[in-house]
Design an enzyme around this catalytic site. Structure first.
Site, mmCIF file in Angstrom:
data_model
loop_
_atom_site.group_PDB
_atom_site.id
_atom_site.type_symbol
_atom_site.label_atom_id
_atom_site.label_comp_id
_atom_site.label_asym_id
_atom_site.label_seq_id
_atom_site.Cartn_x
_atom_site.Cartn_y
_atom_site.Cartn_z
ATOM 1 N N TYR A 64 7.574 6.476 45.651
ATOM 2 C CA TYR A 64 8.327 6.633 44.410
ATOM 3 C C TYR A 64 9.694 5.956 44.542
ATOM 4 C CZ TYR A 64 4.950 10.392 43.349
ATOM 5 O OH TYR A 64 3.819 11.118 43.100
ATOM 6 N N ASP A 90 8.647 21.298 46.491
ATOM 7 C CA ASP A 90 7.998 20.514 47.544
ATOM 8 C C ASP A 90 7.049 21.460 48.262
ATOM 9 O OD1 ASP A 90 7.384 19.421 50.108
ATOM 10 O OD2 ASP A 90 9.170 18.156 50.047
ATOM 11 N N PHE A 91 5.743 21.219 48.171
ATOM 12 C CA PHE A 91 4.803 22.210 48.708
ATOM 13 C C PHE A 91 4.838 22.337 50.223
ATOM 14 C CE2 PHE A 91 1.851 18.637 47.272
ATOM 15 C CZ PHE A 91 1.735 18.016 48.511
ATOM 16 N N HIS A 138 -5.749 13.606 51.899
ATOM 17 C CA HIS A 138 -6.010 12.296 52.520
ATOM 18 C C HIS A 138 -4.728 11.509 52.800
ATOM 19 C CE1 HIS A 138 -6.389 9.621 48.611
ATOM 20 N NE2 HIS A 138 -5.287 10.338 48.633
ATOM 21 N N ASN A 175 -7.279 1.924 53.118
ATOM 22 C CA ASN A 175 -6.130 1.950 52.225
ATOM 23 C C ASN A 175 -5.144 3.046 52.604
ATOM 24 O OD1 ASN A 175 -4.794 0.926 49.783
ATOM 25 N ND2 ASN A 175 -5.158 2.984 49.013
#
Length: 349
Positions: free
Chosen positions: A153, A240-241, A259, A306
């Protein structure tokens, strides 16, 4: 006999290898056609167009557009039909109208944009990622990835692009994963890292008696409210977990979250969820599961690469997620393969 074998080997044509070697040509053709607005123009025109008309409307060279449209027709993204004056006229296929135009509710346009302008740049450094075993944000964009989501971000524009990516994915795949199990017994649901809220919207549509809250970073919640949201059945919780406490709920959803992270961080998060979860509650994981015999599916294998170039994590087998869940304290684990890209794992406390 040796001579015959030599002749046979000379006659072997490496069709599949050539297709793989030049596979990026297909991706970039699709990316360019979307970026230039080809599919949107053909949709809006309501009639087949000649290359010169498309080129003029999209401020492009006629020769370049002629080649692009021809390639898209070869890829079965467009339909080509000869005109009486010898020209070729182009129109969208049904699939392109549904998935490649911005106005379609099932549009993959933003997913394609993210693949083209973010993921593709990271994949340029796949060799470095394999050598070093870490993501390539610093090489691709010149930003530190010490804080993964600060890198992802890195600007408001990039955050909205990522949220649009997630939105388009769940518009296509969301119903399959939230109906993989009957979630109606779970009345209070927290969608951790719920981003744009596309999966939460599927939940309230399919299970109207449930109460869904999106738990995400404050700046993500702000962007979601500003750009994506108009459903008053869904609530938000900023946090924020990993760092903040989790409110009690019957079910927690982690869709394409685990993931991103290492096994250690995942056990940390899952343990926290287990401690906060209501008795009889659970957690729903949504991920692209690798097969237990390591033979595929290819999409999940490529997604795991990825994850290497973009995150700290990897794709995993169902048994590997079950092991993480058991280590965190969950006692019953159910795995459901949807037959599509994303699968579902439900663990109960």
């Amino acid at each position: 006999m040796e001579l015959d074998m030599a002749v046979v080997k000379e006659d072997v044509y490496p069709k599949k290898i050539l297709e793989y070697m030049e596979g990026y040509l297909v991706s970039k053709t699709l990316f360019a056609a979307c970026e230039l607005g080809v599919f949107d123009l053909l949709q809006d025109s309501q009639r087949p167009l000649a290359p010169a008309e498309v080129a003029q409307a999209l401020d492009s060279s006629e020769d370049g557009m002629d080649r692009l449209l021809s390639a898209c027709a070869g890829l079965e993204l467009l339909t080509a039909q000869p005109a009486t004056d010898g020209q070729v006229l182009y129109s969208n296929t049904e699939m392109s109208s549904m998935f490649l135009t911005k106005s379609s509710p099932r549009s993959l346009y933003h997913s394609i944009d993210y693949n083209s302008n973010t993921m593709y740049l990271c994949w340029h450094y796949l060799t470095n990622a394999v050598r070093e075993g870490k993501n390539q944000y610093e090489r691709a964009f010149g930003v530190s990835s010490k804080d993964l989501f600060e890198a992802m971000y890195r600007s408001d524009e990039e955050m909205v692009k990522f949220m649009q990516l997630m939105n388009s994915i769940w518009n296509i795949c969301g119903r399959d994963v939230v109906t993989a199990f009957d979630l109606s017994p779970f009345k209070s649901i927290y969608d951790l890292g719920g981003c744009s809220g596309a999966l939460a919207r599927h939940c309230v549509q399919i299970y109207p008696d449930c109460n869904v809250t999106i738990f995400d970073l404050p700046k993500v919640v702000h962007m979601s409210r500003e750009h994506f949201f108009s459903d008053d059945r869904i609530h938000f919780h900023e946090g924020d977990f990993f760092k903040d406490s989790l409110p009690e709920a019957d079910l927690y959803i982690l869709a394409r979250i685990l993931h991103d992270w290492t096994d250690e961080r995942n056990v940390e998060l899952l343990t926290k969820i287990h401690q906060s979860c209501s008795p009889g509650g659970g957690v729903l994981l949504v991920e692209a599961l690798l097969s237990e015999d390591n033979t595929g599916p290819l999409t999940a294998q490529l997604y795991s690469l990825n994850m290497l170039v973009q995150t700290e994590g990897r794709e995993r087998k169902g048994s590997e997620y079950a092991a993480l869940l058991t280590k965190a304290g969950f006692t019953t684990v159910h795995i459901h393969k949807t037959g599509k890209v994303y699968d579902a794992v439900l663990a109960l406390k």
